[in-house]
Design a protein around this motif. Structure first.
Motif, mmCIF file in Angstrom:
data_model
loop_
_atom_site.group_PDB
_atom_site.id
_atom_site.type_symbol
_atom_site.label_atom_id
_atom_site.label_comp_id
_atom_site.label_asym_id
_atom_site.label_seq_id
_atom_site.Cartn_x
_atom_site.Cartn_y
_atom_site.Cartn_z
ATOM 1 N N GLY A 65 0.775 -0.990 0.089
ATOM 2 C CA GLY A 65 -0.138 -0.156 -0.159
ATOM 3 C C GLY A 65 0.743 0.940 0.011
ATOM 4 O O GLY A 65 2.156 1.199 0.430
ATOM 5 N N SER A 66 -0.060 2.239 -0.461
ATOM 6 C CA SER A 66 1.071 3.588 -0.418
ATOM 7 C C SER A 66 0.257 4.498 0.364
ATOM 8 O O SER A 66 -0.907 4.978 0.639
ATOM 9 N N ILE A 67 1.554 5.867 1.176
ATOM 10 C CA ILE A 67 0.545 6.378 1.869
ATOM 11 C C ILE A 67 1.446 7.255 0.642
ATOM 12 O O ILE A 67 1.955 8.261 1.097
ATOM 13 N N THR A 68 0.008 8.738 0.799
ATOM 14 C CA THR A 68 0.520 10.403 0.193
ATOM 15 C C THR A 68 0.551 11.409 1.729
ATOM 16 O O THR A 68 -0.039 11.251 2.203
ATOM 17 N N TYR A 69 1.278 12.230 1.735
ATOM 18 C CA TYR A 69 1.485 13.254 2.741
ATOM 19 C C TYR A 69 1.699 14.700 2.138
ATOM 20 O O TYR A 69 2.610 14.562 1.898
ATOM 21 N N LEU A 70 0.942 16.051 1.891
ATOM 22 C CA LEU A 70 0.950 17.140 1.811
ATOM 23 C C LEU A 70 1.310 16.782 0.080
ATOM 24 O O LEU A 70 2.339 17.548 -0.580
ATOM 25 N N GLY A 71 0.743 16.067 -0.701
ATOM 26 C CA GLY A 71 1.048 16.132 -2.250
ATOM 27 C C GLY A 71 2.539 14.592 -2.795
ATOM 28 O O GLY A 71 1.960 14.678 -3.506
ATOM 29 N N LYS A 72 2.692 14.045 -1.609
ATOM 30 C CA LYS A 72 3.529 13.506 -1.794
ATOM 31 C C LYS A 72 3.669 11.400 -1.734
ATOM 32 O O LYS A 72 3.402 11.948 -0.567
ATOM 33 N N PRO A 73 4.123 11.516 -2.799
ATOM 34 C CA PRO A 73 4.470 9.746 -1.560
ATOM 35 C C PRO A 73 5.119 10.021 -0.623
ATOM 36 O O PRO A 73 6.197 10.138 -0.579
ATOM 37 N N TYR A 74 4.900 9.365 0.730
ATOM 38 C CA TYR A 74 5.439 9.527 2.196
ATOM 39 C C TYR A 74 5.880 8.200 2.297
ATOM 40 O O TYR A 74 5.632 7.045 2.455
ATOM 41 N N LYS A 75 7.026 7.493 2.794
ATOM 42 C CA LYS A 75 7.601 6.741 3.344
ATOM 43 C C LYS A 75 7.905 6.814 4.884
ATOM 44 O O LYS A 75 8.844 7.237 5.080
ATOM 45 N N PRO A 76 7.406 6.164 5.606
ATOM 46 C CA PRO A 76 7.067 7.038 7.789
ATOM 47 C C PRO A 76 8.285 6.929 8.032
ATOM 48 O O PRO A 76 9.019 4.965 7.953
ATOM 49 N N SER A 77 9.268 7.013 8.667
ATOM 50 C CA SER A 77 9.969 6.702 9.203
ATOM 51 C C SER A 77 9.618 8.038 11.187
ATOM 52 O O SER A 77 9.530 8.872 10.624
ATOM 53 N N VAL A 78 9.205 7.106 12.202
ATOM 54 C CA VAL A 78 9.354 8.297 13.064
ATOM 55 C C VAL A 78 9.848 9.768 13.155
ATOM 56 O O VAL A 78 9.568 10.914 13.495
ATOM 57 N N LEU A 79 11.403 9.279 12.646
ATOM 58 C CA LEU A 79 11.951 11.085 12.730
ATOM 59 C C LEU A 79 11.807 11.526 11.765
ATOM 60 O O LEU A 79 11.681 12.993 11.490
ATOM 61 N N ARG A 80 11.413 10.902 10.332
ATOM 62 C CA ARG A 80 10.733 11.896 9.410
ATOM 63 C C ARG A 80 9.434 12.682 9.555
ATOM 64 O O ARG A 80 9.419 13.232 9.125
ATOM 65 N N SER A 81 8.539 11.743 10.325
ATOM 66 C CA SER A 81 6.842 11.907 10.942
ATOM 67 C C SER A 81 7.661 13.820 11.331
ATOM 68 O O SER A 81 6.390 14.838 11.399
ATOM 69 N N ILE A 82 7.947 12.850 12.792
ATOM 70 C CA ILE A 82 8.170 14.395 13.578
ATOM 71 C C ILE A 82 8.968 15.516 12.884
ATOM 72 O O ILE A 82 8.278 16.984 12.353
#
Lengths: 326, 508
Positions: free
Chosen positions: B319-336
């Motif tokens: 599956g995929s996540i798009t955050y603020l219009g861009k593909p998003y690959k989650p990691s805790v630091l990136r999220s913060i």
């Protein structure tokens, strides 16, 4: 004016001043510069090792391989200089790198393979001792040269031995890193609640790797200074010193679950133990009695740090850390 | 509503039980009974009083007044756990209480080990034989000499059951026993419950899962707000009826209903076919600017797992996540770093650093701003701390205070504060008000609403249904790891959410 906060260090300092007052009354020799400088000199290596060992301790781990590592690095630095002909400055730097790598390896097993730090560093203590035996061929080697290396341990600056300056410099740097940098904060957060720290953006594995690496580097510095100071190296040169370091940390108020600690406190703790031993010597108390006294002091210091022996108002009404954690 | 015509059939009878923990009544004159050899289900929303009545029965806490009889014996007001054990009341808790390094037999006979005659030496052979006999009687897939460490959660539950049986339990209380079991393990447990029943042992079963209650229970007692609502006989049991009783009658429904009004701002987060094997499957949704999206569902439906994956704690399989219009690959630091905040479900275990000060707790999520070049700006840290304390009104407002010494509500406020002082675009909030008092609850609701009105998008997970319906602009309900249904632009009630969570689709 802001009310002065009674920190652990100030409390320890007060106890230390009281202790000095008592000792100076008991023995007039105590307060002489030569006696004081001798006492401080005797705990230099402990202070150097503690300035690095505090980092893994605060994350809830422990580094028990300090002593073996210091002895091994002493042998290595001698080998670089006197067998391989490396200049003394790069020899020391190389030795510090080796210490760091050994620490990194400890950290790797603790952080990534999740073996308890006690087990990992206990094993490291043993096998590093073995490596030291092999490298030194089991012999006690005297170091007579190069002259600048020897002078690290024997020269004085403004009346004080150079190792004291090295120790104080490391303590100050370490205290600064612990209290005033983002790494220090992350180190403090991992001990009490690794999960919460992680969710707040701290990488506990990375923090652990760095902690054990720092401990390795300071062990190497301690090993180099010890070799220069005693002008000899052998595999058991610093055996058992890890316990003195842990004692200093405990008395200095370092608590793994509490996420709190102080290198200055550890230094004061080490000085306190040294003063007590010194006082017992000045009083001609036979050596077999000394450990009984120092052991008792450790327990008392622990109770003091947990807030048991202090009136409530001195702790600002804050209950002790064990209660806060419960 | 209770039927007490045939008292001889009753194993446990509770009459007019009252319990209060220095304040409001948690149990308000509750009548409750369990018959011999029946499976009795106890249901109610969070806070209805289920766990309190279990605690009263097992002696973990004492009732203030009311009469209790078990197997013809009066249970005194100063009831205790030991007393409950002696009477024959066994409990299997959600968190199992076995000793991991010991064998099955050692656990079953802990503190009751058989000795060699005339000595205090344990007769291991006899102990193992007794344990094995017990195991064989119920044909459990266990050996007396198995070490607990090596057993699955389901097997460990069986050991707990045996432990209670070894004390001749007549009543077995099971608190959410299936919450961490696989399908086959659940089937096995049901088989065992039926076997216990046929041996004449009563089972008191607590569960949120309607299908389990429907499959197992002979009778159901429904509690709401500390009061007995109804006792249903076998033929009266239906999931819809139970839910209706749990939530309350029609009058209350209007008061608690909530009109959902979706927000149509820009899409901040889009999740498409998100899958994590064994946790959730093909979860898709969109979250708009300034919108509060509620995630409903039973415990274990995958809500928490989904939000943890989005924040970057657990891995995603597909599956995929798009955050603020861009593909998003989650990691805790990136999220913060990219403006996502996360308030976890377990405050003590995941939220606070109990032995550190408020200042350090707030500082830890803001190290990027406090120490952009390694060295901390202590002055700024102090300012952040005071700002945070003021923002959420922490009491006492003392930056040096250790967070562990604060009340639950104030601890949660600190967890909120450390995110609120950041420039957020999205906040994930999991169970924001568990175990905190009403006053602090309202304050936290206000902060969540304010955040949304400032344009921050919020992903809210909550088991507290009134909370979910009151705060959310739109609600999706998860069931067994999948999106089951969505509520938007309609009037929603707790009952509708619970029906969806239990797998009952609304007729249009």
């Amino acid at each position: 004016m802001k009310k002065l906060k009674i920190t652990n260090e100030i409390r320890l300092g007060m106890v230390l001043v009281g202790l000095m007052a008592v000792l100076s009354v008991i023995s007039p020799r105590f307060l002489s510069l030569s006696n004081l400088s001798n006492v401080i000199w005797s705990i230099c290596i402990i202070g150097i090792l503690a300035s690095g060992a505090i980092y893994p301790r605060i994350t809830g781990g422990i580094d028990l391989s300090l002593g073996s590592m210091a002895a091994l690095t002493g042998i290595i630095v001698d080998m670089f200089m006197n067998k391989m002909g490396v200049n003394w400055i790069p020899a020391i730097l190389l030795t510090m790198v080796i210490g760091g790598l050994i620490g990194l390896f400890n950290g790797f097993i603790v952080a990534k393979i999740k073996v308890p730090a006690f087990v990992v560093t206990m094993a490291a203590k043993t096998y590093l001792y073995g490596v030291a035996l092999v490298v030194s061929e089991g012999a006690m080697l005297a170091i007579m040269k190069p002259a600048p290396f020897i002078s690290i341990g024997s020269d004085k600056l403004l009346g004080l031995p150079i190792p004291i300056y090295i120790m104080l410099t490391l303590v100050v740097i370490s205290q600064f890193v612990l209290k005033r940098t983002s790494f220090g904060r992350q180190d403090l957060a991992v001990g009490p609640n690794e999960v919460a720290a992680k969710l707040s953006g701290v990488d506990p594995d990375r923090v652990r790797l760095i902690s054990y690496t720092i401990s390795g580097v300071t062990s190497a510095i301690g090993g180099v200074v010890l070799a220069s100071l005693t002008r000899q190296t052998f595999a058991a040169a610093a055996s058992g010193i890890e316990l003195d370091v842990m004692t200093a940390l405990v008395i200095g108020g370092t608590s793994a679950v509490g996420g709190r600690g102080s290198v200055v406190g550890a230094l004061l703790g080490a000085i306190m133990v040294a003063f007590i031993v010194n006082g017992l010597n000045l009083l001609n108390v036979p050596a077999p009695y000394h450990p009984i006294v120092t052991g008792t002091v450790i327990i008392l210091a622990l109770l003091l740090n947990e807030g048991y022996l202090v009136p409530k108002k001195m702790t600002g009404g804050v209950k002790n850390q064990k209660q806060a954690a419960a | 509503m209770t039927t007490q015509t045939n008292t001889n059939d009753d194993l446990l009878v509770c009459k007019q039980i009252v319990k209060s923990y220095n304040g409001p009544l948690v149990l308000d004159r509750v009548d409750f009974s369990v018959k011999r050899g029946e499976v009795h289900a106890l249901v109610g929303e969070n806070g209805a009083g289920k766990s309190t009545i279990i605690k009263v029965i097992t002696g973990a806490t004492n009732r203030n007044s009311g009469d209790m009889m078990f197997d013809g014996q009066v249970i005194p007001l100063n009831h205790s756990r030991n007393n409950a054990q002696d009477l024959g009341i066994g409990v299997i808790f959600q968190e199992l209480s076995l000793i991991p390094g010991m064998t099955v037999a050692q656990n079953i006979f802990l503190t009751k080990e058989p000795f060699f005659p005339g000595t205090r030496f344990i007769n291991h052979r006899l102990m193992n034989r007794n344990a094995q006999e017990l195991i064989d009687r119920y044909q459990f897939p266990l050996k007396a000499t198995d070490v607990i460490d090596k057993l699955s959660i389901a097997q460990r539950q069986l050991v707990e059951i045996l432990k209670a049986m070894s004390m001749n339990a007549k009543l077995m209380i099971m608190d959410e026993p299936t919450s961490s079991l696989t399908k086959t393990e659940v089937a096995m447990l049901f088989e065992i419950i039926r076997k216990l029943k046929s041996d004449g042992i009563s089972v008191l079963y607590i569960s949120h899962r309607m299908e389990e209650i429907y499959a197992l229970a002979d009778r159901v007692t429904v509690l709401r707000d500390g009061k007995l609502v109804a006792v249903l006989e076998k033929e009266q049991i239906s999931p819809a009826e139970i839910i209706r009783l749990m939530i309350g009658h029609k009058l209350e429904e209007n008061a608690l209903s909530h009109k959902l009004e979706p927000k149509d701002g820009e899409v901040v987060l889009e999740v498409k076919d998100l899958t994590s094997v064994g946790k959730f499957e093909k979860v898709s949704f969109k979250l708009h600017e300034g919108e509060i999206l509620g995630l409903g569902g039973l415990v274990g439906s995958g809500r928490t797992e989904v939000v943890r994956a989005i924040y970057g704690i657990d891995p995603i399989d597909e599956g995929s996540i798009t955050y603020l219009g861009k593909p998003y690959k989650p990691s805790v630091l990136r999220s913060i770093k990219s403006g996502i905040g996360f308030i976890p479900e377990e405050r003590r275990l995941q939220g606070i650093l109990a032995t550190l000060s408020i200042t350090h707790n707030i500082g830890i999520t803001n190290l990027d701003r406090l120490a952009p070049k390694f060295v901390l700006n202590l002055k700024k840290e102090g300012e952040f701390s005071r700002e945070g304390i003021k923002l959420v009104n922490v009491k006492p407002p003392v930056p040096e205070q250790l967070v562990g010494n604060l009340s639950g509500g104030n601890q949660q406020k600190v967890v909120l504060a450390k995110w609120l002082i950041r420039n957020l675009k999205l906040v994930i909030i999991d169970e924001p008000t568990v175990g905190i008092d009403i006053g602090a609850k309202d304050e936290i609701y206000t902060h969540i609403k304010n955040l949304a009105s400032q344009g921050v998008s919020i992903l809210l997970v909550s088991s507290d249904l009134p909370e979910l319906t009151r705060l959310s602009d739109r609600i999706i309900v998860l069931r067994k790891g999948r999106v089951f249904t969505e509520f938007k632009d309609c009037v929603v009630t707790s009952e509708k959410i619970l029906r969806a969570a239990s797998g009952i689709l609304e007729e249009a």
